[in-house]
Write an enzyme that holds these catalytic residues in place. Structure first.
Site, PDB file in Angstrom:
ATOM      1  N   GLN A 165      -4.846  -1.107   9.464  1.00 23.13           N
ATOM      2  CA  GLN A 165      -4.744  -2.467   8.917  1.00 23.13           C
ATOM      3  C   GLN A 165      -5.360  -3.481   9.891  1.00 23.13           C
ATOM      4  O   GLN A 165      -5.029  -3.492  11.076  1.00 23.13           O
ATOM      5  CB  GLN A 165      -3.263  -2.801   8.656  1.00 23.13           C
ATOM      6  CG  GLN A 165      -3.030  -4.145   8.016  1.00 23.13           C
ATOM      7  CD  GLN A 165      -3.589  -4.234   6.590  1.00 23.13           C
ATOM      8  OE1 GLN A 165      -3.428  -3.313   5.792  1.00 23.13           O
ATOM      9  NE2 GLN A 165      -4.255  -5.330   6.277  1.00 23.13           N
TER      10      GLN A 165
ATOM     11  N   ASP B 130     -11.261   2.784   3.794  1.00 19.46           N
ATOM     12  CA  ASP B 130     -11.621   1.357   3.724  1.00 19.46           C
ATOM     13  C   ASP B 130     -13.132   1.196   3.550  1.00 19.46           C
ATOM     14  O   ASP B 130     -13.603   0.109   3.209  1.00 19.46           O
ATOM     15  CB  ASP B 130     -11.200   0.649   5.022  1.00 19.46           C
ATOM     16  CG  ASP B 130      -9.960  -0.220   4.816  1.00 19.46           C
ATOM     17  OD1 ASP B 130      -9.684  -0.593   3.658  1.00 19.46           O
ATOM     18  OD2 ASP B 130      -9.299  -0.532   5.822  1.00 19.46           O
TER      19      ASP B 130
ATOM     20  N   LYS C  83       0.834  -1.207   0.000  1.00 20.65           N
ATOM     21  CA  LYS C  83       0.000   0.000   0.000  1.00 20.65           C
ATOM     22  C   LYS C  83       0.863   1.250   0.000  1.00 20.65           C
ATOM     23  O   LYS C  83       0.627   2.196  -0.759  1.00 20.65           O
ATOM     24  CB  LYS C  83      -0.939  -0.013   1.227  1.00 20.65           C
ATOM     25  CG  LYS C  83      -2.073  -1.008   1.067  1.00 20.65           C
ATOM     26  CD  LYS C  83      -2.836  -1.248   2.355  1.00 20.65           C
ATOM     27  CE  LYS C  83      -3.868  -2.374   2.132  1.00 20.65           C
ATOM     28  NZ  LYS C  83      -4.544  -2.802   3.348  1.00 20.65           N
TER      29      LYS C  83
END
Ligand code: NDP
Length: 288
Positions: free
Chosen positions: A98, A121, A54
């Site tokens: 995460q 997200d 990422k």
């Protein structure tokens, strides 16, 4: 029939090139480029690989990447304090924590603490609700990417029957919302569904998001269907080393389906590309 292979790697590369051009235009106008904060707690090896990818892809398209790597002993209060700081930091457009988080930390509480406008997200209940009610939402990255792959086939989607196998909050349910928004008739299957092969055979679009190698075989697929394989499973290979496979028996289904995504090289590459797209969208929305 041999299915057309949907090349997620190439489609993701094309998407990233378009995003890089958008970022370059922002920079050329003398404006602040988008910033994505990635927070990793602990040393989970898979999470370290994802975060590394990422960060690399964020900087490759010209955006700012801000990494926070915290020890596994980090408390929930410390993580919430970091999220609060990132929420008010004007240089940050996207916040990604995460998952999975260490057991001592309540992941729902952390997700709910993220400013919905920076929730790249798309897991915050506000974004989930907006997606369900047709509002302007940040959409979870994997279904957003999978939807792009469906559209890449070029078939008119209105009225098609879509069956999604898997009802998770991060893949199955948002995928259902996206297909519904395209006027598909949507059925969600799960572990209690009766006669899964018969149900799947009614699908014009079949999305597998389960986490079981070869769950979907030729007997599950209507001839000519679009098959999207979200699954990522590590299995032992012939040479003793592990390899990645999806939820679909690719070799068998390829001779029945009209179009199919491979694993690897299908949905996987789209996920991070869509994270970058969400960050740019969040940046644009925050600028008004
Ligand atoms: P979850 O484990 O959260 O959900 C799995 C779903 O599959 C559940 O709804 C479960 O049903 C259902 N299921 C399990 N067994 C069966 C069965 N035999 N028949 C029908 N349905 C079944 O998984 P995720 O949604 O998080 O992930 C799914 C897969 O996608 C995994 O392989 C994961 O690694 C992969 N993935 C890939 C990403 C990418 O970037 N390509 C990103 C995210 C995930 P029930 O609810 O009844 O238990």
């Amino acid at each position: 029939m041999t299915a057309r292979i949907i090349d997620g790697k190439a489609i993701a590369a094309e998407l990233r090139a378009g995003l890089a051009a958008r970022v370059a235009a922002i920079a050329a106008a003398g404006e602040r480029v988008p910033g994505l904060a990635v927070v990793l707690v602990g040393e989970d090896p898979a999470s370290q690989v994802y975060v590394g990818s990422k960060v690399r892809q964020t900087t490759e398209i010209g955006m700012r990447s801000i990494e926070h790597r915290l020890p596994a002993e980090t408390t929930e209060a410390e993580l919430l304090a970091l999220v609060a700081r990132l929420n008010t930091d004007p240089e940050i457009d996207g916040i990604l924590v995460q998952l999975p988080l260490p057991k001592a930390i309540n992941a729902d509480k952390v997700i709910e603490a993220i400013d919905p406008a920076k929730d790249v997200d798309g897991f915050h209940p506000v974004n989930v609700g907006r997606l369900a009610t047709g509002g302007r939402a940040l959409v979870p990255c994997t279904p957003r990417g999978a939807m792009r792959l469906v559209k890449s086939v070029g078939t008119a989607l209105s009225g098609l029957h879509a069956v999604i196998v898997g009802r998770s909050n991060i893949v199955g349910k948002p995928m259902a919302q996206l297909l519904l928004a395209e006027d598909c008739t949507v059925t969600i299957a799960h572990s209690r569904t009766r006669d899964l092969p018969a149900l799947c055979r009614t699908a014009d679009i079949l999305v597998a998001a389960v986490g079981r190698p070869a769950l979907i075989g030729a007997a599950h697929v209507k001839p000519g269907a679009i098959v999207i394989d979200v699954g990522i499973n590590r299995v032992p290979g012939a040479d003793g080393r592990s390899r990645l496979v999806g939820d679909v028996d690719f070799a068998a289904v390829r001779s029945v389906a009209g179009a199919i995504t491979p694993v690897p090289g299908g949905v996987g590459p789209m996920t991070i590309a869509c994270l970058l797209e969400n960050t740019l969208d969040a940046h644009a929305a925050r600028r008004g």
